[in-house]
Design an enzyme around this catalytic site. Structure first.
Site, short mmCIF file in Angstrom:
data_model
loop_
_atom_site.label_atom_id
_atom_site.label_comp_id
_atom_site.label_asym_id
_atom_site.label_seq_id
_atom_site.Cartn_x
_atom_site.Cartn_y
_atom_site.Cartn_z
N ASP A 115 122.33 -26.95 40.94
CA ASP A 115 122.82 -27.65 42.12
C ASP A 115 122.36 -26.87 43.35
OD1 ASP A 115 124.22 -29.63 40.71
OD2 ASP A 115 125.97 -28.35 40.50
N ASP A 133 122.91 -35.98 40.71
CA ASP A 133 124.31 -36.33 41.01
C ASP A 133 124.38 -37.45 42.05
OD1 ASP A 133 125.07 -34.25 39.31
OD2 ASP A 133 125.25 -32.82 40.97
#
Length: 156
Positions: A115, A133
């Site tokens: 991330d 995401d």
């Protein structure tokens, strides 16, 4: 359905390319502030959304791999059954599929999800996320909007 598979492929490729670039750059230079509310920062997420189960001791990676594989198979099966007039639904499914494949790829090759997008307000930070995401979220919104359309699949 197959004519929309390119959406999942583009999401997967863009996700992996941005994660590669973020890993290479952020590992050397650290956090990059883009705006007063947005930064790029490298996070290795061993959990699920919002870091759920990130401290579970390692078993969660296998669990999330099985969940992602199951979701991908289900999405492909569902997409295969849809008719050509279900274009909105197929687009949502392909976004979710591409995102799931992007995060699955990370889990298989790294044991965690990369991330790097950090959205915040003063000291409050939204959990870091990535392109996969974002695609999953947009796809889920499309699926919800499609489900809320009057007379969607009930009459078919």
């Amino acid at each position: 359905m197959w004519r929309f598979m390119w959406i999942a492929v583009v999401v997967l490729l863009f996700d992996q390319l941005t994660k590669l670039a973020a890993t290479d750059y952020l590992a050397l230079h650290g956090e990059i502030k883009l705006a007063p509310f947005l930064s790029f920062v490298l996070v290795h997420n061993t959990g699920a959304a919002f870091g759920f189960l990130s401290g579970a001791g390692g078993w969660q990676n296998v669990f999330f791999i099985v969940v992602a594989l199951s979701a991908c198979v289900f999405i492909l099966w569902m997409s295969w059954r849809l008719e050509s007039r279900d274009m909105f639904l197929v687009i949502g499914l392909m976004l979710v599929l591409g995102g799931a494949l992007g995060n699955l790829t990370d889990r298989l090759f790294h044991g965690y999800v990369i991330d790097f997008i950090d959205v915040y307000y003063h000291v409050w930070h939204w959990p870091a996320f990535n392109v996969a995401d974002s695609a999953i979220t947009i796809g889920a919104v499309i699926l919800a909007l499609d489900a809320l359309q009057p007379g969607s699949r009930k009459t078919r």
